[in-house]
Design a protein around this motif. Sequence first.
Motif, PDB file in Angstrom:
ATOM      1  N   VAL A 144      -7.778 -69.848 -49.751  1.00 35.74           N
ATOM      2  CA  VAL A 144      -7.703 -70.328 -48.374  1.00 35.74           C
ATOM      3  C   VAL A 144      -6.472 -71.208 -48.204  1.00 35.74           C
ATOM      4  CG1 VAL A 144     -10.225 -70.255 -48.229  1.00 35.74           C
ATOM      5  CG2 VAL A 144      -9.086 -72.432 -48.722  1.00 35.74           C
ATOM      6  N   ALA A 145      -6.031 -71.369 -46.967  1.00 35.79           N
ATOM      7  CA  ALA A 145      -4.862 -72.208 -46.679  1.00 35.79           C
ATOM      8  C   ALA A 145      -5.167 -73.655 -47.053  1.00 35.79           C
ATOM      9  CB  ALA A 145      -4.508 -72.107 -45.196  1.00 35.79           C
ATOM     10  N   ASP A 146      -4.296 -74.268 -47.869  1.00 37.03           N
ATOM     11  CA  ASP A 146      -4.568 -75.645 -48.300  1.00 37.03           C
ATOM     12  C   ASP A 146      -3.349 -76.563 -48.249  1.00 37.03           C
ATOM     13  OD1 ASP A 146      -3.047 -74.892 -50.487  1.00 37.03           O
ATOM     14  OD2 ASP A 146      -4.669 -75.007 -51.944  1.00 37.03           O
ATOM     15  N   GLY A 147      -2.197 -76.071 -47.790  1.00 33.50           N
ATOM     16  CA  GLY A 147      -1.026 -76.920 -47.638  1.00 33.50           C
ATOM     17  C   GLY A 147      -0.242 -77.174 -48.910  1.00 33.50           C
ATOM     18  N   LYS A 172      -2.417 -78.156 -38.576  1.00 32.91           N
ATOM     19  CA  LYS A 172      -3.526 -77.208 -38.470  1.00 32.91           C
ATOM     20  C   LYS A 172      -4.213 -76.996 -39.816  1.00 32.91           C
ATOM     21  CE  LYS A 172      -1.826 -74.396 -34.600  1.00 32.91           C
ATOM     22  NZ  LYS A 172      -1.405 -73.015 -34.193  1.00 32.91           N
ATOM     23  N   VAL A 173      -3.407 -76.880 -40.879  1.00 34.06           N
ATOM     24  CA  VAL A 173      -3.981 -76.689 -42.213  1.00 34.06           C
ATOM     25  C   VAL A 173      -4.752 -77.936 -42.642  1.00 34.06           C
ATOM     26  CG1 VAL A 173      -3.449 -76.309 -44.647  1.00 34.06           C
ATOM     27  CG2 VAL A 173      -2.229 -75.015 -42.889  1.00 34.06           C
ATOM     28  N   GLU A 193      -9.135 -69.998 -35.669  1.00 33.85           N
ATOM     29  CA  GLU A 193      -8.322 -70.651 -36.697  1.00 33.85           C
ATOM     30  C   GLU A 193      -9.020 -70.638 -38.051  1.00 33.85           C
ATOM     31  OE1 GLU A 193      -6.455 -74.342 -36.126  1.00 33.85           O
ATOM     32  OE2 GLU A 193      -5.346 -73.703 -34.361  1.00 33.85           O
ATOM     33  N   PHE A 194     -10.336 -70.839 -38.055  1.00 35.72           N
ATOM     34  CA  PHE A 194     -11.084 -70.824 -39.309  1.00 35.72           C
ATOM     35  C   PHE A 194     -10.954 -69.464 -39.981  1.00 35.72           C
ATOM     36  CE2 PHE A 194     -14.632 -70.431 -42.140  1.00 35.72           C
ATOM     37  CZ  PHE A 194     -14.879 -71.712 -42.610  1.00 35.72           C
ATOM     38  N   LYS A 195     -11.119 -68.397 -39.228  1.00 37.90           N
ATOM     39  CA  LYS A 195     -11.040 -67.057 -39.799  1.00 37.90           C
ATOM     40  C   LYS A 195      -9.627 -66.765 -40.307  1.00 37.90           C
ATOM     41  CE  LYS A 195     -12.250 -62.245 -38.864  1.00 37.90           C
ATOM     42  NZ  LYS A 195     -12.778 -61.271 -37.860  1.00 37.90           N
ATOM     43  N   THR A 196      -8.607 -67.251 -39.593  1.00 38.87           N
ATOM     44  CA  THR A 196      -7.224 -67.046 -40.025  1.00 38.87           C
ATOM     45  C   THR A 196      -6.965 -67.709 -41.367  1.00 38.87           C
ATOM     46  OG1 THR A 196      -6.399 -66.872 -37.764  1.00 38.87           O
ATOM     47  CG2 THR A 196      -4.805 -67.507 -39.452  1.00 38.87           C
ATOM     48  N   PRO A 239     -16.927 -68.525 -39.727  1.00 33.80           N
ATOM     49  CA  PRO A 239     -17.794 -69.589 -40.288  1.00 33.80           C
ATOM     50  C   PRO A 239     -19.209 -69.118 -40.613  1.00 33.80           C
ATOM     51  CG  PRO A 239     -16.566 -70.392 -38.397  1.00 33.80           C
ATOM     52  CD  PRO A 239     -16.308 -68.923 -38.455  1.00 33.80           C
ATOM     53  N   THR A 240     -19.754 -68.195 -39.836  1.00 36.24           N
ATOM     54  CA  THR A 240     -21.113 -67.740 -40.067  1.00 36.24           C
ATOM     55  C   THR A 240     -21.281 -67.049 -41.406  1.00 36.24           C
ATOM     56  OG1 THR A 240     -20.572 -65.763 -38.792  1.00 36.24           O
ATOM     57  CG2 THR A 240     -21.742 -67.529 -37.629  1.00 36.24           C
TER      58      THR A 240
END
Length: 261
Positions: free
Chosen positions: A52-55, A210-211, A247-250, A256-257
Amino acid sequence: MFRPVQPAIRSGRDQATYQECLPSFPLTSYIYCYWQLTSHPSLSEPFVYRVVADGCIDLFFHTHHPENVYVMGFSTTYTEFPLDHPFNYIGIRFLPAAFPLLFNVNAALLTNRFEALDAVAPALANGLAQLTNGFHDLATLQPLLDRFFEKILAGHTGDADHRLLQAVDLILRAGGNIRLEKELHSGVSPRQLRRLFDFYIGDAPKTFSKVVRFQQLLHTTPTADSLKANKHFFDAGYYDQAHFIKEFKTMYGLPPTLALP
């Protein structure tokens, strides 16, 4: 202030094991953690590992091929790696801005991609390949990695621009929920700040925010039901539920579900 989460491995449910360990204290301002991703012996088909995106910027290598070290840059979205079995990867996760600062590498050239480290920082790639050859366990390798990077840190004389550090500090303290035009005051023009973020982070302040906001939400360990009931995404700065889900899915790769318990 920043503890990047990689939640893709679910203990007991996936056919792989993921672990993290902290570096020595002198390195904690530069390296967030060392990590190891290992397939289970029962793995019978290729495993898809989602990052996942973490910067952050990561270095990683397969312990059977330590001569092939890779660097993964700042990501604006999730990334999936189909891994043949068996596998055993060890990595180093650098905090935002740390890798470009220590090795003078333009982070923007690595954004949303991974490259062979010897094409980016040849001396570092060669040193790591020699150091890690023959090691397959993170616990054994950790003290060697500590000494290796402590030596690099001791010989490092440059500092990041204080205006960049101030801007990153403001974003982290706000959990990414910051009005950039009004609240991001660091004594530098927006154009100059964008250049600093491109070089040290890999993307614009807005994207980095955003991240950080996404990661901040992961740290609250929400459930799908609690998010729906308590609307925590409003507190995090999302406009509405649709904005949050998009944004969560990206950045996660799942809605999220499906991603949250």
